[in-house]
Design a protein around this motif. Structure first.
Motif, PDB file in Angstrom:
ATOM      1  N   THR A 111      -0.231  10.772 -10.152  1.00 23.05           N
ATOM      2  CA  THR A 111      -0.584   9.358 -10.325  1.00 23.05           C
ATOM      3  C   THR A 111      -0.859   9.055 -11.794  1.00 23.05           C
ATOM      4  OG1 THR A 111      -1.517   9.229  -8.096  1.00 23.05           O
ATOM      5  CG2 THR A 111      -2.238   7.558  -9.670  1.00 23.05           C
TER       6      THR A 111
ATOM      7  N   LYS B 140      -6.787  -1.730  -6.405  1.00 21.89           N
ATOM      8  CA  LYS B 140      -6.397  -1.318  -5.065  1.00 21.89           C
ATOM      9  C   LYS B 140      -4.883  -1.378  -4.915  1.00 21.89           C
ATOM     10  CE  LYS B 140     -10.572  -2.563  -2.489  1.00 21.89           C
ATOM     11  NZ  LYS B 140     -11.105  -3.384  -1.370  1.00 21.89           N
ATOM     12  N   GLN B 141      -4.384  -0.492  -4.082  1.00 19.69           N
ATOM     13  CA  GLN B 141      -2.965  -0.456  -3.759  1.00 19.69           C
ATOM     14  C   GLN B 141      -2.847  -0.270  -2.250  1.00 19.69           C
ATOM     15  OE1 GLN B 141       0.277  -1.148  -4.171  1.00 19.69           O
ATOM     16  NE2 GLN B 141       0.628   0.211  -5.921  1.00 19.69           N
TER      17      GLN B 141
ATOM     18  N   THR C 271      -6.219   3.106 -13.219  1.00 15.28           N
ATOM     19  CA  THR C 271      -5.949   1.723 -13.542  1.00 15.28           C
ATOM     20  C   THR C 271      -7.254   1.037 -13.877  1.00 15.28           C
ATOM     21  OG1 THR C 271      -6.144   1.107 -11.205  1.00 15.28           O
ATOM     22  CG2 THR C 271      -3.950   1.609 -12.018  1.00 15.28           C
TER      23      THR C 271
ATOM     24  N   THR D 258      -6.420  10.079   1.637  1.00 17.27           N
ATOM     25  CA  THR D 258      -5.265   9.295   2.087  1.00 17.27           C
ATOM     26  C   THR D 258      -4.736   9.816   3.417  1.00 17.27           C
ATOM     27  OG1 THR D 258      -3.863  10.664   0.658  1.00 17.27           O
ATOM     28  CG2 THR D 258      -4.557   8.530  -0.208  1.00 17.27           C
TER      29      THR D 258
ATOM     30  N   GLN E 288       1.108   6.509 -14.145  1.00 16.48           N
ATOM     31  CA  GLN E 288       0.395   5.426 -14.810  1.00 16.48           C
ATOM     32  C   GLN E 288       0.641   5.453 -16.316  1.00 16.48           C
ATOM     33  OE1 GLN E 288      -1.125   2.985 -13.355  1.00 16.48           O
ATOM     34  NE2 GLN E 288      -1.777   1.983 -15.249  1.00 16.48           N
TER      35      GLN E 288
ATOM     36  N   ILE F 219       2.564   3.454  -0.950  1.00 16.54           N
ATOM     37  CA  ILE F 219       2.721   4.659  -1.767  1.00 16.54           C
ATOM     38  C   ILE F 219       2.435   5.953  -1.002  1.00 16.54           C
ATOM     39  CG2 ILE F 219       2.238   3.488  -3.958  1.00 16.54           C
ATOM     40  CD1 ILE F 219      -0.590   4.598  -3.805  1.00 16.54           C
TER      41      ILE F 219
ATOM     42  N   ARG G 113      -7.871   3.098  -3.907  1.00 16.47           N
ATOM     43  CA  ARG G 113      -8.101   2.748  -5.311  1.00 16.47           C
ATOM     44  C   ARG G 113      -7.318   3.700  -6.202  1.00 16.47           C
ATOM     45  NH1 ARG G 113     -11.881  -1.015  -6.199  1.00 16.47           N
ATOM     46  NH2 ARG G 113     -13.301  -1.535  -4.498  1.00 16.47           N
ATOM     47  N   ILE G 114      -6.631   3.145  -7.190  1.00 18.65           N
ATOM     48  CA  ILE G 114      -5.869   3.954  -8.137  1.00 18.65           C
ATOM     49  C   ILE G 114      -6.796   4.299  -9.291  1.00 18.65           C
ATOM     50  CG2 ILE G 114      -3.808   4.075  -9.556  1.00 18.65           C
ATOM     51  CD1 ILE G 114      -3.308   3.757  -6.552  1.00 18.65           C
TER      52      ILE G 114
ATOM     53  N   TRP H 135       6.088   4.520  -6.173  1.00 19.33           N
ATOM     54  CA  TRP H 135       5.183   3.997  -7.204  1.00 19.33           C
ATOM     55  C   TRP H 135       5.873   2.930  -8.049  1.00 19.33           C
ATOM     56  CZ3 TRP H 135       0.078   4.687  -8.601  1.00 19.33           C
ATOM     57  CH2 TRP H 135      -0.292   4.171  -9.852  1.00 19.33           C
TER      58      TRP H 135
ATOM     59  N   GLN I 200     -10.083   0.598 -11.345  1.00 17.18           N
ATOM     60  CA  GLN I 200      -9.567   1.245 -10.139  1.00 17.18           C
ATOM     61  C   GLN I 200      -8.986   0.233  -9.144  1.00 17.18           C
ATOM     62  OE1 GLN I 200     -11.853   4.350  -8.366  1.00 17.18           O
ATOM     63  NE2 GLN I 200     -12.750   5.009 -10.283  1.00 17.18           N
TER      64      GLN I 200
END
Length: 803
Positions: free
Chosen positions: A383, A146-147, A141, A212, A387, A152, A137-138, A349, A144
């Protein structure tokens, strides 16, 4: 009743097993909790705490369908019969179910368990793991988003030593002061880390990439035919534990259960894999759980490892989340990102995004902005920068601006993506600024206690007190309104998040610190009197360390704050005679060596804490690593403004003799030579120890440039009489006497003064505030360079030597 084992009747075991399933869902931890909470059964006290009535392990072993004869402690068997079968004892259970004595010893039959089709199961299990861990989850954003992790993820670097566990060695400190970079810490890549260690505690700062890293390793396992991976989010586990009484072993075993396979078959197979040591168990986010449940997690983890010792285990935790790792866990630390790692992340990114063409411009802007470029070392903050750039914003100038932009981002997203509808009048009255005020009240009221978690009722009470002053809120609706706002703050805002059942915290501690800073800055302004009160009340409280950094960044003129901190430092030390003597000595030593600058005084001070130069070497409980960091920061300040003072021959002579004095003292006292913990931390000093005579003899060449008249004959005599490497303690003691006489006469070294516990506390306070002040001076603050330098010049000087 004597605690003897009883072999259990077949039919009674079946009745107990059925009741265990019915009442506890075959959860051993739930049964343990129910037995403990019933108050009917004996609980012994151990180390000030009550033990469980029956342990998890005993219950699991008793109810395990393995076909073995069931035997259990007679007392425990009576307890189970009373609780599960509602009879007073095991004999009463036999009477109730018509069991005769002839049937006393009966073996529980092996249940019929279908063999698991691994070829069908494993691909589906690995696919499940990939779905679970393949996304992150970012945080900055909307909701949050997902990516894909692989899109990344940047390979993580891991240090084999935890920086917060050890001070820097004097070699490293000297190298930094000389402008060289020396690092003895081993850096591993992830594959090497996980192949080297079977049990690892992975430490790291907030947003450093711990999760991560763990998820990437899980995905690697899932994509291969190697270890069977299991990923447990500890905060999710605690939610289950609080809601359903699920134990850690239950939670791990449940991970293997898939919808299309018979649960008993899968559980039996997974236990076989665990027994064989075929699994990799990843436990993520120890710092995210309430502090009071960490001992429970450690107890359960140790029990699980005792039962399944041959698997690989990894646990992640933020610095400060707990004080120690589980037993037999190696400790490593996620290293800060390098520039190349940060650049790789930025490229990934923006790959395919609308901003992909401006990546070069973004990288150049980061390099130009020195105060923000440091945030490239932290994946979370980088991040945020990415963003903000993607959203069309510029790059903030300092930490306060970054956090302010992050908070503003959250605030706007809340307005733009509301999902919980509230009364229109409340929606209008709870403006963006009022939400900021509410967050500030929540954060500030808890900070003096070091509190980072709130129960829902505490937050609702804060919210009720806040909104009752808003027009349109009535006594009849305030309870509902408070609940709706709390839900909105969690679901729509994202700054407050539920970390366990009925427990909340800020999504990152830095946000709590930001709101405390906002609350303080509105109160004190530029008032010198209020700043002075704030420093006296809070500067020694580590909970406020980052708050002071933020305050300094945001002050219209930081000079009053800096002056009051420097004044407070002087006040801390002025009444301690030993510290005043030490600072007077520091001034004389550095003046005679033509290096009387704050950076060099801090350097010599840190050497003194390790050697008997003035104070006793290796003082217990003194924060020596922090003292070294002060010296590093002060030199960093000088490097930034091109005002460094090169080492002289005399200061080199002083520092080397201080080190030699410590080594000689160890030999004279029969101690193992452990100066600066060299064998553990710095191989260079191991060689220094092994060639002590050679190093000592080499000092003769420094005397000419060091300008120490009359010292050469004494030094030469000591060189000529230098003891053999295998000399006795007595020989070293005899030699040390003229050695100390020489260093004291010509260089004022080797005093070895004792200090009191009160002086040690004062030293630690001084070091702490000096470290904080040095960090502030390295920031982007509004204060003239001349003033900064003047305030730095007051450090490590005796009272009255600086005005």
């Amino acid at each position: 009743m004597p605690r003897t084992s009883v072999e259990v009747d077949k039919s009674i075991w079946k009745e107990l097993d059925t009741a265990y399933q019915r009442k506890c869902g075959r959860s051993s931890s739930q049964l343990v909790t129910q037995l403990n909470d019933s108050g009917k059964f004996e609980r012994k006290e151990k180390k000030g705490e009550l033990t469980d009535v029956i342990s998890d392990r005993t219950i699991n072993q008793f109810f395990k369908p393995d076909g073995k004869t069931k035997k259990l402690n007679g007392v425990y068997l009576n307890y189970l019969c009373e609780y599960l079968l509602e009879v007073e004892s095991y004999p009463d259970a036999k009477e109730k179910f018509g069991v005769t004595d002839e049937a006393e010893v009966i073996t529980v039959p092996v249940p019929v368990i279908t063999k698991l089709d691994e070829q069908a199961y494993l691909p589906k299990y690995r696919a499940y793991v990939q779905r679970k861990c393949g996304f992150i989850r970012i945080p900055f954003t909307a909701m949050q988003q997902k990516q894909k992790l692989q899109n990344i993820y940047v390979n993580t670097r891991i240090r084999e030593e935890v920086s917060s566990r050890k001070p820097k060695t004097l070699t490293q400190l000297q190298a930094e002061l000389d402008g060289r970079v020396v690092s003895t810490a081993s850096i591993l890549d992830a594959p090497t880390l996980f192949s080297t260690y079977r049990r690892i505690m992975i430490w790291g700062a907030t947003g450093s990439g711990k999760t991560t890293l763990l998820k990437d390793q899980i995905l690697n396992c899932a994509a291969s035919a190697g270890s069977i991976p299991v990923f447990i989010s500890l905060i999710d586990y605690i939610k289950q534990h609080k809601a359903k009484g699920i134990g850690l072993e239950d939670a791990i075993l449940q991970e293997f259960v898939l919808d299309t396979f018979e649960p008993t078959t899968v559980t039996y197979w997974s236990e076989e894999q665990l027994n064989a040591g075929n699994c990799f168990i990843a436990l993520d986010g120890l710092d995210e759980v309430p502090v009071e449940v960490i001992p429970h997690i450690y107890d359960e983890l140790e029990q699980f490892i005792d039962e399944f010792p041959n698997n690989a285990y990894a646990l992640t935790c933020r610095f400060g989340g707990t004080e120690y790792p589980p037993q037999d866990f190696a400790e490593v630390e996620v290293a800060q990102w390098t520039s190349s790692q940060a650049d790789e992340f930025i490229q990934k990114w923006f790959s395919g995004s609308a901003q992909s063409e401006s990546v070069v411009e973004f990288l150049q802007a980061l390099e130009r902005n020195t105060s923000v470029s440091e945030f490239k070392k932290n994946p979370l903050l980088l991040t945020l920068l990415c963003q903000l750039h993607e959203e069309g914003y510029g790059i903030p100038q300092n930490q306060a601006n970054i956090l302010e932009d992050a908070v503003d981002f959250y605030m706007r997203k809340w307005d733009e993506s509301r999902r919980i509808q509230r009364e229109p009048i409340l929606d209008k009255k709870l403006s963006r600024q009022r939400r900021r005020d509410l967050f500030a009240i929540i954060a500030a009221s808890a900070m003096p206690k070091g509190k980072t978690f709130w129960e829902s009722w505490e937050l609702k009470a804060e919210i009720k007190d806040f909104i009752q002053k808003i027009p349109g809120v009535t006594a009849s609706t305030i309870e509902v309104d408070a609940g709706q706002i709390l839900t909105a703050l969690e679901a729509q805002h994202g700054l407050l998040t539920k970390v366990a059942k009925d427990y909340y915290s800020f999504v990152h501690r830095s946000f709590q610190e930001y709101f405390v800073f906002q609350d303080i800055i509105m109160t004190i302004g530029q008032s010198v009197e209020k700043i002075e009160i704030l420093i006296k009340e809070r500067v020694l409280d580590p909970n406020y360390r980052n708050v002071f950094l933020l305050i300094a960044e945001r002050q219209k003129d930081a000079e009053p704050l800096l002056r009051e901190m420097a004044k407070y430092l002087t006040e801390i030390a002025k009444n301690d005679a030993r510290i005043q003597q030490n600072f007077d000595w520091l001034e004389k030593i550095t003046t005679q060596a033509n290096v009387n600058t704050p950076a060099w005084r801090a350097c010599v001070f840190s050497y003194d804490l390790e050697t008997p130069a003035f104070l006793t070497a290796n003082l217990p409980d003194v924060t020596r690593a922090e003292a070294q960091q002060v010296a590093t920061n002060l030199r960093g300040f000088n490097v930034r403004f091109a005002s460094t003072t090169a080492p002289t021959a005399r200061i080199n002579l002083v520092l080397r003799l201080a080190v030699i004095d410590k080594l000689v003292s160890d030999r004279a006292e029969g101690k193992q030579e452990d100066t600066f913990e060299v064998e553990k931390y710095d191989p260079a000093y191991k060689q220094y120890q092994e060639n002590l005579k050679q190093e000592f003899c080499g000092l003769i060449h420094l005397l000419t440039d060091a300008n120490v008249p009359g010292m050469e004959p004494s030094l030469q005599q000591l060189i000529d009489s230098f003891p053999a490497s295998d000399a006795s303690e007595n020989v070293w003691q005899i030699w040390q006497t003229p050695f100390r006489a020489m260093t004291q006469q010509y260089l004022q070294l080797g005093h070895n003064h004792d200090v009191t516990a009160e002086t040690i506390k004062t030293l630690n306070d001084y070091i702490y505030v000096a470290h904080l002040l040095s960090e502030i001076l390295l920031q982007d603050i509004r204060c003239e360079q001349q003033t900064k330098q003047k305030l730095l010049n007051s450090l490590f000087l005796p009272y009255g030597a600086f005005s």
